[in-house]
Motif scaffolding. Structure first.
Motif, short mmCIF file in Angstrom:
data_model
loop_
_atom_site.label_atom_id
_atom_site.label_comp_id
_atom_site.label_asym_id
_atom_site.label_seq_id
_atom_site.Cartn_x
_atom_site.Cartn_y
_atom_site.Cartn_z
N ALA A 1 58.86 18.45 12.16
CA ALA A 1 59.98 19.20 13.06
C ALA A 1 61.50 19.13 12.61
O ALA A 1 61.79 18.25 11.92
CB ALA A 1 60.24 18.67 14.41
N TYR A 2 61.81 20.46 12.23
CA TYR A 2 62.98 20.73 11.36
C TYR A 2 64.08 21.68 11.84
O TYR A 2 63.60 22.55 12.90
CB TYR A 2 62.60 21.25 9.87
N SER A 3 65.28 21.74 11.45
CA SER A 3 66.17 22.87 11.75
C SER A 3 66.75 23.46 10.62
O SER A 3 67.14 22.61 9.49
CB SER A 3 67.14 22.36 13.04
N TYR A 4 67.42 24.42 10.56
CA TYR A 4 67.90 25.12 9.32
C TYR A 4 68.57 26.33 9.54
O TYR A 4 68.63 27.02 10.62
CB TYR A 4 66.68 25.42 8.31
N VAL A 5 69.20 26.63 8.52
CA VAL A 5 70.00 28.32 8.60
C VAL A 5 69.83 28.87 7.25
O VAL A 5 70.29 28.45 6.32
CB VAL A 5 71.52 27.72 8.69
N PRO A 6 68.88 29.89 7.30
CA PRO A 6 68.72 30.52 5.97
C PRO A 6 70.04 31.08 5.31
O PRO A 6 70.76 31.76 6.07
CB PRO A 6 67.50 31.40 6.39
N ASP A 7 69.80 31.40 4.28
CA ASP A 7 71.00 32.01 3.42
C ASP A 7 70.54 33.43 3.34
O ASP A 7 69.39 33.84 3.19
CB ASP A 7 70.89 31.46 1.87
N MET A 8 71.65 34.46 3.85
CA MET A 8 71.26 35.81 3.71
C MET A 8 72.54 36.50 3.94
O MET A 8 73.69 35.95 4.45
CB MET A 8 70.28 36.11 4.69
N ASP A 9 72.64 37.79 3.74
CA ASP A 9 73.80 38.59 3.77
C ASP A 9 74.09 38.60 5.30
O ASP A 9 75.15 38.61 5.74
CB ASP A 9 73.79 39.86 3.17
N ALA A 10 73.11 39.05 6.02
CA ALA A 10 73.11 39.05 7.41
C ALA A 10 73.54 37.97 8.31
O ALA A 10 73.64 36.93 7.58
CB ALA A 10 71.77 39.56 8.04
N THR A 11 73.98 38.19 9.51
CA THR A 11 74.15 36.86 10.35
C THR A 11 72.72 36.10 10.52
O THR A 11 71.85 36.68 11.16
CB THR A 11 74.71 37.15 11.54
N ALA A 12 72.68 35.11 10.14
CA ALA A 12 71.57 34.37 10.02
C ALA A 12 71.47 33.58 11.28
O ALA A 12 72.22 32.94 11.76
CB ALA A 12 71.33 33.46 8.93
N PRO A 13 70.18 33.01 11.76
CA PRO A 13 70.19 32.21 13.03
C PRO A 13 70.30 30.83 12.49
O PRO A 13 69.88 30.38 11.54
CB PRO A 13 68.77 32.55 13.52
N PHE A 14 70.74 29.80 13.18
CA PHE A 14 70.50 28.39 13.37
C PHE A 14 69.05 28.51 14.11
O PHE A 14 69.05 28.93 15.02
CB PHE A 14 71.41 27.77 13.97
N ALA A 15 68.27 27.74 13.31
CA ALA A 15 66.66 27.63 13.96
C ALA A 15 66.05 26.33 13.98
O ALA A 15 66.30 25.50 12.91
CB ALA A 15 65.96 28.88 13.09
N ILE A 16 65.24 25.93 14.86
CA ILE A 16 64.49 24.85 14.77
C ILE A 16 63.05 25.18 14.94
O ILE A 16 62.67 26.27 15.72
CB ILE A 16 64.69 23.95 16.23
N ASN A 17 62.16 24.62 14.39
CA ASN A 17 60.89 24.94 13.89
C ASN A 17 59.81 23.75 14.08
O ASN A 17 60.11 22.76 13.38
CB ASN A 17 60.40 25.76 13.03
N SER A 18 58.89 23.75 15.04
CA SER A 18 57.64 22.96 14.80
C SER A 18 56.46 23.26 15.72
O SER A 18 56.76 24.24 16.16
CB SER A 18 58.26 21.36 15.80
N SER A 19 55.63 22.48 15.24
CA SER A 19 54.01 22.84 15.83
C SER A 19 53.60 21.50 16.48
O SER A 19 53.41 20.38 15.87
CB SER A 19 52.92 23.23 14.97
N VAL A 20 53.41 21.59 18.07
CA VAL A 20 53.20 20.36 18.48
C VAL A 20 51.94 20.49 19.15
O VAL A 20 51.39 21.56 19.63
CB VAL A 20 54.44 20.13 19.68
N ARG A 21 51.31 19.40 19.48
CA ARG A 21 50.15 19.14 20.20
C ARG A 21 50.26 20.03 21.58
O ARG A 21 51.23 19.88 22.28
CB ARG A 21 50.00 17.52 20.36
N ALA A 22 49.11 20.83 21.83
CA ALA A 22 49.37 21.60 23.05
C ALA A 22 49.67 20.78 24.37
O ALA A 22 50.52 21.56 24.96
CB ALA A 22 47.75 22.21 23.44
#
Length: 940
Positions: free
Chosen positions: A793-814
């Motif tokens: 489970a991680y969070s990140y902000v991608p580098d881009m010219d556009a306004t990038a999102p602050f994002a959290i991503n994970s895959s969890v047990r159903a």
């Protein structure tokens, strides 16, 4: 880590092992020193002081081939257990402390072995020896029932993510069950079965450790900025008291012979495209035929002239590509032919095309030029295998433990050099011609008619989705009570050494008369060059309704030039041992590649030819368009890709280019014509474009070949559209996408934040470290380490010219979907208010030390140049950002968090099984909207 042979690609690609002395064009030696401790541990040291970092790799000669039926998956499971606790190191320190020291760490298990590895700034070198030796020799007393049950959930989540919830995930299991006789050590998968895993006991763990984790069953490699004599003394201190362990009897090769060809089919819940594999038994590793088989795979499928490519892709057009490769392991080997066909293709047609291609190979063979091309490409790959200290450590430890020679690269290089046409045809006749094989037809559910005729149905064990079971409710538990193992040394945590400081490499810049910017870093460690020509625009310039045009334009530019057919261009690049790839992304068109230093000039001349003289072949355009249809259809089978696409659509908003994938959709690509491609090509102008070059080459050697290009490539860059994100309607809502029977739920959570040009961009990166910056982050530590809900489970902000999102991503047990969402929601809400002075200091220490290893590779340095050019950063921007970080106060961190990490603004996307999870997620208290896999409302 993924339970597979992480070294396999190193072998196939002829990746090497250390700083090599080139004696002639094809002979190499490696500089190392080897010694053996009294307990039998074999130690190899390699000095590389190009960066102030050290890599450590410990290889245990035990993989899934040592397991017993009914206890499968244990080698991989034990690898996970080893990271949890040990006698002299705090609980969880391995996953948390090493990243906080600025290092990286992980492990891997495959059929034959297990490896543990770290890369750290040199001031943490002795700390790594402390933590690594304690994991190796002093962990078994600390294992508890609670730790055992918690790690079971983590490994089960890994299997769900990589196998159960992935298209074609069960194929390996089907092949192994049918290629190998019952009881053969390769007849089960490395990750094993979930019932076996759940049945594992504390006694099983101790028995496995005592049998296989002795010092005499391992090799240790230390590579990097070390003093050899000091390192020897430290290794003896930290590793010398580990028991030798019982003798582990060597396994002899166990080749298999099939009495008949076996054809099986499997209806895959996630697959959208039919896939066929043919697997032939071959030979164990470190045997001469291994190398000729690897070359055979390249000759059969590795170029446009290859016979299987010709029949499958060009003649019958049943698939966009085909691959063939040999995987030699300790006991035996496998040669695989793999074709993922176009949508709706009958795999009988694929089988026919394969047979015809093999017949062509038998009849016509191949040319000396094709063999020469493969050997030239292998030379480049050889050098890239020595471009980081970790790769050097990997190959040294692998060759020592399994080849009994750390310097086996010399032998391997000669083996490849001396391969003849006769060798290739001999292994073809020995292992493939008229030989039996296992064939799998993996087809979308409900499409049995696409399977090869006569195939028998394959069966696999599939997990049932249920509510939370009692044994799935896990936690940290109490620490074990035990008597500490005596030692004549102080085994407490050693102090840091002298702090290494990151030194920004010298960056040169040059402006060409046509407006092209050229940047470079000269690095003479290896005779290699990596480069990237970037032209702004990309998907941003796609006309409305024609998303994917930039990407398809770039793809078509790879397919030959005005004076070279696609096959001729491919051969010209290959004979140089170079690689060139044109790609279209969200914001740019990029010409990227690599070359041996001596071949940079002819390589860049080919880049210029690609840029200025595209072929625009109608046949290739049609083929690429069909290939793209297949790719986009396959994307619909991937829950992670579905989540990412829908999240982007919501967080950027209607009409924004980032709201649509850069390679388009099945609808938009149908609107693209060859004339559209030619029109888009006119956007490729030198103004604002940049060429970045890193490697064994000077500024003049780069810029002089560009003088001609500067005269003939002219023009002003097109205006880029102004775009604003429009996520207001989506904020604060939860969006659910149904993937029936999904064993995991994919989570994407976030909100628009800022552009890479914004002055706060580096500050937000710093502020995110404690929350989701790797395995030491709170998301990972809570959802994986404490709860066992996920593999990561991680969070990140991608580098881009556009306004990038602050994002959290994970895959969890159903069945842990709602608890995971609640944890993330509360964690984000409390993150700013709970941020402390200790968090500030931890972030500062982590980031500054991490920088000492973050820019080691050529590609990392290329990324550095991209940051300088794209975001107009100063050439010493890393040094300046470090100073910015050190000057940030607690209040500065809280301000950044409050501004950009606001839970109430966040969009929640869940991709999972509606039947069991839709009602559950409503309990989070947010408005829930159901979408289809394209992001459209199900009930508008």
């Amino acid at each position: 880590m993924k339970a597979s042979n992480i070294f396999n690609l190193l072998f196939i690609c002829l990746c090497s092992t250390g700083l090599l002395a080139q004696q002639d064009a094809t002979e190499f030696t490696i500089d190392y020193e080897k010694f053996v401790l009294d307990n039998g541990l074999e130690v190899i040291l390699h000095v590389d002081d190009s960066e102030p970092i050290v890599a450590v790799a410990t290889m245990m000669h035990v993989g899934s081939n040592r397991e017993k039926p009914g206890k499968t998956g244990f080698a991989h499971f034990f690898e996970h257990m080893s990271f949890n606790d040990s006698e002299n190191v705090p609980v969880g320190a391995n996953r948390k402390m090493i990243p906080e020291w600025g290092g990286s760490r992980n492990g891997g298990t495959w059929s034959d072995g297990t490896v543990y590895y770290e890369v750290v700034p040199k001031d943490a070198f002795e700390k790594i020896l402390w933590i690594d030796s304690d994991r190796f020799g002093y962990m078994i007393n600390t294992v508890t029932e609670a730790a055992l049950e918690r790690e079971k959930q983590v490994v089960k989540n890994e299997k769900r993510q990589r196998v159960d919830n992935a298209p074609y995930g069960y194929t390996d299991e089907i092949i192994r069950k049918n290629l190998y006789p019952e009881g053969h050590p390769y007849s089960w998968t490395v990750i094993g079965s979930l019932p076996d895993l759940q049945a594992a006991t504390l006694e099983d763990v101790k028995e496995f450790y005592n049998q296989y984790y002795g010092a005499a069953n391992a090799s240790l490699v230390i590579a990097g900025d070390i003093d050899v004599e000091e390192t020897k003394a430290l290794v003896k201190q930290w590793f010398g008291e580990i028991p030798s362990g019982p003798e582990v009897e060597a396994l002899e090769p166990m080749p298999v012979t099939l009495s008949e060809t076996k054809s099986l089919y499997f209806e895959d819940n996630f697959a959208k495209l039919p896939e066929l594999r043919r697997v032939y038994p071959t030979v164990a590793s470190y045997q001469e035929d291994e190398y000729a088989l690897s070359v055979l795979g390249q000759l059969l499928t590795g170029s446009r002239k290859s016979p299987l490519y010709q029949t499958i892709v060009e003649k019958y057009k049943v698939a966009p590509n085909v691959s063939a490769y040999n995987n030699s392991m300790e006991l035996t080997g496998e040669f695989t032919i793999r074709v993922r066909a176009n949508e709706g293709v009958d795999l009988d047609d694929v089988q026919k095309a394969i047979n015809e291609g093999l017949q062509d190979f038998e009849t016509n063979g191949f040319t000396d030029t094709e063999l020469k091309r493969i050997k030239a490409e292998l030379e480049l790959q050889l050098y890239y295998g020595v471009s980081t200290v970790l790769n050097k450590a990997f190959q040294l430890v692998q060759d020592n433990e399994f080849g009994n020679d750390p310097g086996y690269i010399s032998t391997r290089t000669k083996m490849y050099k001396n391969i003849t046409k006769e060798d290739v045809m001999r292994v073809y006749n020995t292992y493939l011609k008229d030989k039996n094989y296992v064939m799998t037809s993996v087809i979308p559910k409900g499409n049995v008619d696409l399977a090869v005729a006569g195939a028998e149905e394959a069966t696999v064990w599939e997990e049932e989705i249920t509510g939370m079971k009692e044994n799935e409710e896990v936690g940290q538990g109490e620490e074990a009570e035990y008597e500490k193992t005596p030692s004549k040394y102080d085994r407490s945590e050693p102090a840091f050494g002298e702090t290494p400081l990151f030194t920004m490499p010298e960056v040169w810049q040059h402006d060409m008369p046509n407006g092209l910017k050229v940047l470079g870093i000269e690095n003479n460690e290896l005779p290699l060059i990596s480069f990237s020509l970037t032209i702004p625009g990309g998907h941003r310039l796609d006309p409305k309704g024609k998303a994917g045009l930039a990407s398809l334009t770039a793809d078509l530019m790879n397919e030959g030039t005005a004076s070279k057919t696609p096959a001729e261009l491919e051969e010209a690049i290959g004979l140089l041992g170079s690689s060139i790839r044109v790609s279209g992304g969200q914001e740019d068109i990029t010409f990227s590649g690599s070359a041996l230093a001596r071949n940079f000039k002819p390589t860049i001349e080919l880049v210029v030819e690609l840029l200025l003289n595209p072929r625009w072949d109608k046949t290739e355009f049609d083929r690429l368009k069909q290939e793209l249809r297949t790719e986009l259809k396959g994307r619909e089978a991937n829950p992670q890709a579905i989540g990412s696409m829908v999240f982007s659509k919501l967080v950027f908003g209607e009409g924004h280019s980032h709201a649509t994938p850069s390679n388009g959709t099945l609808e938009t690509i149908e609107n693209i014509t060859l004339e559209d491609i030619k029109s888009f090509y006119k956007n490729l102008k030198p103004e604002n474009a940049s060429l970045k070059v890193v490697g064994d080459i000077s500024e003049n050697e780069v810029t002089n070949p560009l003088l001609r290009l500067s005269k003939i490539w002219q023009g002003k860059a097109p205006a880029l559209p102004e775009q604003q994100v429009s996520a207001e309607k989506a904020k604060g809502k939860l969006y659910f996408i149904d993937v029936p029977n999904a064993k995991q739920s994919v989570l994407y959570i976030g909100a628009p934040a800022l552009s890479g040009h914004h002055e706060d961009a580096p500050k937000l990166g710093f502020a995110n470290e404690i929350l989701g910056g790797g395995s030491s982050g709170r998301l990972f530590q809570t959802l994986r380490i404490e709860k066992g809900y996920t593999y990561g489970a991680y969070s990140y902000v991608p580098d881009m010219d556009a306004t990038a999102p602050f994002a959290i991503n994970s895959s969890v047990r159903a069945n842990a979907t709602l608890p995971s969402l609640e944890i993330i929601q509360n964690m984000v809400k409390e993150y700013g208010p709970g941020f402390t002075e200790e968090d500030v200091k931890l972030t500062q220490n982590k980031v500054v030390k991490e920088n000492t290893r973050a820019y080691e590779s050529l590609n990392a340095k290329l990324g550095m140049l991209n940051q300088i050019e794209k975001y107009n950063r100063p050439v010493d921007y890393i040094t300046r950002e470090q100073q910015m970080l050190m000057n940030m106060s607690l209040n500065d961190f809280k301000t950044i968090i409050d501004t950009y990490i606001d839970e109430s603004e966040m969009i929640y996307v869940v991709v999972g099984d509606k039947a069991t999870q839709f009602e559950e997620v409503k309990k989070l208290g947010k408005e829930v909207v159901e979408l289809d896999i394209y992001g459209n409302p199900v009930n508008p």
